[in-house]
Design an enzyme around this catalytic site. Sequence first.
Site: not given
Length: 289
Positions: A209, A211
């Site tokens: 991802d 973040d």
Amino acid sequence: MKTMIGVIGGSGLYDIDGLEGAAWQKLDTPWGAPSDEVLTGTLDGVPMAFLPRHGRGHVHSPTSVPYRANIDALKQLGVTDVVSVSACGSFREEMAPGDFVIVDQFVDRTFAREKSFFGPGCVAHVSVAHPICERLAGLCYEAARTTGVSVHMGGTYLAMEGPQFSTLAESKLYREVWGCDVIGMTNMPEAKLAREAELDYASIAMITDYDSWHPQHGEVDVSEIIATLGANSANARDLIAQLPALLGPERAACPQGCDRSLEFAVMTAPDQRDPTLVAKLATVAGRVL
């Protein structure tokens, strides 16, 4: 010396395929039980040990992982080279979900973990200026490239305590001010302990991802992380399968000196050392004690 590869598997990686003579071994250490039993066997003629960092079924949080016991257990088995695999968030647009990053530096922001095997009664100071074994990291990069995964050589890993993900303000601080590249919760104090145990250590960050800093992605979505972990774990297994041929069965001394990091590190005079602590250190530091 014979090579033995130790793999510490992170979120999504709970076993290793293709090990000959595979068996789960229950180990005990002076620091308590490791995260789980250790899967041992051989891969292409090279001994290998696999330890699921969070335990099978993911029962340990990043804070509760028994890091000292895990490193001691691998050293007990004769591991010489430790490859850490962990899920991470990315602070860089070009380090996208699904990519791998071969980490070379850390910023340690953990605060609720025991970070050393040493302490009162036997004090030691090891250098972690260069916390990753450059030789082993280079081989991991070479192995990753053969799998076809997008891999980046070098990056700074921000180790946070967790288990919550970052606030937006923290994410921007780590990215824009501190210049970190990836964020995770488990490589510290693991890397420090591996250095104290004189084990070569390399870290493979599997990006899941962006973040929370990324304006198009917003907050971290666990469902998206789990979906990305599936593909990442398959690529991690392919990478690990390449390592025995690259490392080879015979292991030379580490050019960087990772396997001799305690040479001048112990400060406490022999006649002042706590015998109880010295006994606990037998596996990780017996060479110098």
